[in-house]
Design a protein around this motif. Structure first.
Motif, PDB file in Angstrom:
ATOM      1  N   GLY A   6       0.686  -1.148   0.056  1.00 31.78           N
ATOM      2  CA  GLY A   6      -0.040  -0.011  -0.029  1.00 31.78           C
ATOM      3  C   GLY A   6       0.856   1.353   0.095  1.00 31.78           C
ATOM      4  N   ASP A   7       2.021   1.187  -0.183  1.00 29.14           N
ATOM      5  CA  ASP A   7       2.994   2.205  -0.236  1.00 29.14           C
ATOM      6  C   ASP A   7       3.009   2.894  -1.647  1.00 29.14           C
ATOM      7  OD1 ASP A   7       4.728   4.568   0.328  1.00 29.14           O
ATOM      8  OD2 ASP A   7       6.411   3.058   1.048  1.00 29.14           O
ATOM      9  N   TRP A   8       1.930   3.368  -2.031  1.00 30.08           N
ATOM     10  CA  TRP A   8       1.843   3.562  -3.658  1.00 30.08           C
ATOM     11  C   TRP A   8       2.705   4.754  -4.163  1.00 30.08           C
ATOM     12  CZ3 TRP A   8      -0.447   0.321  -6.521  1.00 30.08           C
ATOM     13  CH2 TRP A   8      -1.291  -0.514  -6.088  1.00 30.08           C
ATOM     14  N   LYS A   9       2.839   5.860  -3.270  1.00 28.79           N
ATOM     15  CA  LYS A   9       3.734   7.027  -3.808  1.00 28.79           C
ATOM     16  C   LYS A   9       4.968   6.460  -4.014  1.00 28.79           C
ATOM     17  CE  LYS A   9       5.039  11.708  -2.802  1.00 28.79           C
ATOM     18  NZ  LYS A   9       4.930  13.000  -2.012  1.00 28.79           N
ATOM     19  N   ARG A  10       5.496   5.984  -3.208  1.00 31.13           N
ATOM     20  CA  ARG A  10       7.240   5.385  -3.121  1.00 31.13           C
ATOM     21  C   ARG A  10       7.266   4.163  -4.314  1.00 31.13           C
ATOM     22  NH1 ARG A  10      10.523   4.428   2.008  1.00 31.13           N
ATOM     23  NH2 ARG A  10       8.898   3.101   2.821  1.00 31.13           N
ATOM     24  N   ALA A  11       6.086   3.568  -4.355  1.00 33.40           N
ATOM     25  CA  ALA A  11       5.994   2.447  -5.718  1.00 33.40           C
ATOM     26  C   ALA A  11       6.083   3.312  -7.200  1.00 33.40           C
ATOM     27  CB  ALA A  11       4.797   1.536  -5.516  1.00 33.40           C
ATOM     28  N   TRP A  12       5.162   4.140  -7.171  1.00 37.55           N
ATOM     29  CA  TRP A  12       5.341   5.122  -8.526  1.00 37.55           C
ATOM     30  C   TRP A  12       6.735   5.661  -8.576  1.00 37.55           C
ATOM     31  CZ3 TRP A  12       2.159   2.609 -10.936  1.00 37.55           C
ATOM     32  CH2 TRP A  12       1.049   2.119 -10.418  1.00 37.55           C
ATOM     33  N   GLN A  13       7.134   6.034  -7.336  1.00 40.08           N
ATOM     34  CA  GLN A  13       8.643   6.766  -7.710  1.00 40.08           C
ATOM     35  C   GLN A  13       9.658   5.516  -8.270  1.00 40.08           C
ATOM     36  OE1 GLN A  13       9.194   8.119  -3.412  1.00 40.08           O
ATOM     37  NE2 GLN A  13       8.298  10.194  -4.127  1.00 40.08           N
ATOM     38  N   ASP A  14       9.531   4.387  -7.735  1.00 39.77           N
ATOM     39  CA  ASP A  14      10.510   3.342  -8.358  1.00 39.77           C
ATOM     40  C   ASP A  14      10.252   3.184  -9.525  1.00 39.77           C
ATOM     41  OD1 ASP A  14      11.455   3.222  -5.524  1.00 39.77           O
ATOM     42  OD2 ASP A  14      10.392   1.457  -5.010  1.00 39.77           O
ATOM     43  N   TRP A  15       8.720   3.157  -9.896  1.00 39.40           N
ATOM     44  CA  TRP A  15       8.320   2.769 -11.194  1.00 39.40           C
ATOM     45  C   TRP A  15       9.003   3.845 -12.456  1.00 39.40           C
ATOM     46  CZ3 TRP A  15       7.658  -1.586 -13.487  1.00 39.40           C
ATOM     47  CH2 TRP A  15       6.821  -1.650 -14.453  1.00 39.40           C
ATOM     48  N   GLN A  16       9.415   4.766 -11.774  1.00 42.34           N
ATOM     49  CA  GLN A  16       9.873   5.795 -13.009  1.00 42.34           C
ATOM     50  C   GLN A  16      11.290   5.394 -13.452  1.00 42.34           C
ATOM     51  OE1 GLN A  16       7.401   7.944 -13.625  1.00 42.34           O
ATOM     52  NE2 GLN A  16       8.584   9.719 -13.413  1.00 42.34           N
ATOM     53  N   TYR A  17      11.835   4.200 -13.070  1.00 43.35           N
ATOM     54  CA  TYR A  17      13.221   3.673 -13.570  1.00 43.35           C
ATOM     55  C   TYR A  17      12.855   2.611 -14.427  1.00 43.35           C
ATOM     56  CZ  TYR A  17      15.378   6.520 -10.055  1.00 43.35           C
ATOM     57  OH  TYR A  17      15.653   7.584  -9.402  1.00 43.35           O
ATOM     58  N   ARG A  18      11.572   2.265 -14.778  1.00 42.53           N
ATOM     59  CA  ARG A  18      11.125   1.114 -15.780  1.00 42.53           C
ATOM     60  C   ARG A  18      12.008   1.412 -17.165  1.00 42.53           C
ATOM     61  NH1 ARG A  18       7.319   4.847 -15.135  1.00 42.53           N
ATOM     62  NH2 ARG A  18       6.356   5.999 -17.021  1.00 42.53           N
ATOM     63  N   ASP A  19      11.898   0.341 -17.893  1.00 44.69           N
ATOM     64  CA  ASP A  19      12.861   0.283 -19.360  1.00 44.69           C
ATOM     65  C   ASP A  19      11.935   1.038 -20.052  1.00 44.69           C
ATOM     66  OD1 ASP A  19      14.825  -1.036 -18.187  1.00 44.69           O
ATOM     67  OD2 ASP A  19      13.977  -3.156 -19.360  1.00 44.69           O
ATOM     68  N   SER A  20      10.659   1.049 -20.200  1.00 45.71           N
ATOM     69  CA  SER A  20       9.838   1.913 -21.225  1.00 45.71           C
ATOM     70  C   SER A  20      10.232   3.303 -21.069  1.00 45.71           C
ATOM     71  CB  SER A  20       8.184   1.410 -21.175  1.00 45.71           C
ATOM     72  OG  SER A  20       7.833   1.714 -19.793  1.00 45.71           O
ATOM     73  N   ARG A  21      10.105   3.828 -19.999  1.00 47.30           N
ATOM     74  CA  ARG A  21      10.366   5.130 -19.716  1.00 47.30           C
ATOM     75  C   ARG A  21      11.798   5.633 -20.053  1.00 47.30           C
ATOM     76  NH1 ARG A  21      12.241   8.470 -15.412  1.00 47.30           N
ATOM     77  NH2 ARG A  21      11.586  10.697 -15.815  1.00 47.30           N
ATOM     78  N   GLN A  22      12.671   4.862 -19.676  1.00 46.23           N
ATOM     79  CA  GLN A  22      14.199   5.091 -20.344  1.00 46.23           C
ATOM     80  C   GLN A  22      14.091   5.400 -21.789  1.00 46.23           C
ATOM     81  OE1 GLN A  22      16.076   6.127 -17.725  1.00 46.23           O
ATOM     82  NE2 GLN A  22      14.103   5.411 -16.370  1.00 46.23           N
ATOM     83  N   THR A  23      13.313   4.250 -22.401  1.00 45.88           N
ATOM     84  CA  THR A  23      13.484   4.562 -23.794  1.00 45.88           C
ATOM     85  C   THR A  23      12.736   5.978 -24.369  1.00 45.88           C
ATOM     86  OG1 THR A  23      13.200   2.039 -24.366  1.00 45.88           O
ATOM     87  CG2 THR A  23      12.214   3.447 -26.037  1.00 45.88           C
ATOM     88  N   LEU A  24      11.523   6.176 -23.588  1.00 45.14           N
ATOM     89  CA  LEU A  24      10.972   7.684 -23.880  1.00 45.14           C
ATOM     90  C   LEU A  24      11.910   8.625 -23.683  1.00 45.14           C
ATOM     91  CD1 LEU A  24       7.495   6.730 -22.409  1.00 45.14           C
ATOM     92  CD2 LEU A  24       8.032   6.641 -25.080  1.00 45.14           C
ATOM     93  N   LEU A  25      12.391   8.688 -22.504  1.00 40.59           N
ATOM     94  CA  LEU A  25      13.507   9.808 -22.267  1.00 40.59           C
ATOM     95  C   LEU A  25      14.460   9.895 -23.271  1.00 40.59           C
ATOM     96  CD1 LEU A  25      14.228   9.162 -18.428  1.00 40.59           C
ATOM     97  CD2 LEU A  25      13.142  11.236 -19.413  1.00 40.59           C
ATOM     98  N   SER A  26      14.996   9.079 -24.221  1.00 39.53           N
ATOM     99  CA  SER A  26      15.889   9.098 -25.205  1.00 39.53           C
ATOM    100  C   SER A  26      15.344   9.648 -26.277  1.00 39.53           C
ATOM    101  CB  SER A  26      16.571   7.544 -25.272  1.00 39.53           C
ATOM    102  OG  SER A  26      17.312   7.509 -26.469  1.00 39.53           O
ATOM    103  N   ARG A  27      14.062   8.935 -26.646  1.00 38.47           N
ATOM    104  CA  ARG A  27      13.316   9.461 -28.034  1.00 38.47           C
ATOM    105  C   ARG A  27      12.922  10.734 -28.029  1.00 38.47           C
ATOM    106  NH1 ARG A  27       8.488   6.018 -29.288  1.00 38.47           N
ATOM    107  NH2 ARG A  27       8.510   7.374 -30.986  1.00 38.47           N
ATOM    108  N   PHE A  28      12.492  11.346 -26.956  1.00 38.99           N
ATOM    109  CA  PHE A  28      11.836  12.553 -26.535  1.00 38.99           C
ATOM    110  C   PHE A  28      12.710  13.804 -25.934  1.00 38.99           C
ATOM    111  CE2 PHE A  28       8.410   9.717 -27.641  1.00 38.99           C
ATOM    112  CZ  PHE A  28       7.820  10.217 -28.572  1.00 38.99           C
TER     113      PHE A  28
END
Length: 198
Positions: A6-28
């Motif tokens: 139930g620690d959603w806020k920190r869970a979403w902070q961790d989810w910022q390191y997902r591979d799909s976001r890293q790809t988007l950071l590079s593309r955009f």
């Protein structure tokens, strides 16, 4: 782990390191990533991530993004199979399939970053729940896309469902595209996944 507890806020902070976001950071990289600030008069590009199910699940935050940022327009880049899915109302939301015809935009964000940046971290229901206590028709979807690496964890063999089909008083519909392997089931003749919501 944090989401399970139930620690959603920190869970979403961790989810910022997902591979799909890293790809988007590079593309955009030449455009600013939206961080939840007010952007009236601007166009926000929201990029769908992962599969169809993930995009439907996270799409509940699209309206939260419009409320949080007050952009003039939100462009949601989704998969072709979801072009007819109902993602909300209003002229400010535009859908486009994959990377086709992305219009000019001012800020971008990955769909799965919306829970964090909108400040609405905990999942919430979408619409009113339907009373299905008297339901007589049951739709079955027994496997996902076999080309997805995690499919072995979520799909089943159709033979496992055969005992259920013997349940008296119920009729069964196949929710698989073009598949209806049992004579006691009704094919839906699906065009795309929007038909499963009817």
């Amino acid at each position: 782990y944090r989401a399970l507890h139930g620690d959603w806020k920190r869970a979403w902070q961790d989810w910022q390191y997902r591979d799909s976001r890293q790809t988007l950071l590079s593309r955009f990289s030449q455009w600013p990533e939206w961080s939840g600030q007010s952007i009236p008069g601007k166009t926000l590009l929201v990029l769908g991530e992962h599969g169809i199910g993930d995009q439907i699940m996270f799409s509940r935050w699209l309206e939260k993004a419009r409320t949080a940022g007050s952009p003039e327009r939100v462009v949601f880049v989704t998969q072709p199979q979801l072009q007819r899915w109902h993602f909300g109302t209003g002229e400010s939301l535009m859908l486009t399939a994959n990377d086709e015809k992305i219009p000019a935009f001012d800020f971008w964000i990955g769909l799965e970053s919306l829970p964090l940046v909108t400040g609405i971290a905990e999942p919430f229901p979408v619409g009113a729940a339907r009373d299905v206590s008297g339901a007589k028709r049951v739709g079955i979807c027994w496997h996902g896309n076999p080309r997805v690496s995690v499919d072995r964890k979520r799909s089943t063999r159709f033979s496992m469902w055969l005992p259920l089909l013997e349940t008296p008083g119920l009729s069964f519909l196949s929710l698989q595209y073009g598949e209806c392997p049992h004579p006691g089931m009704e094919p839906l003749g699906l065009i795309d996944i929007a038909d499963t919501a009817q």
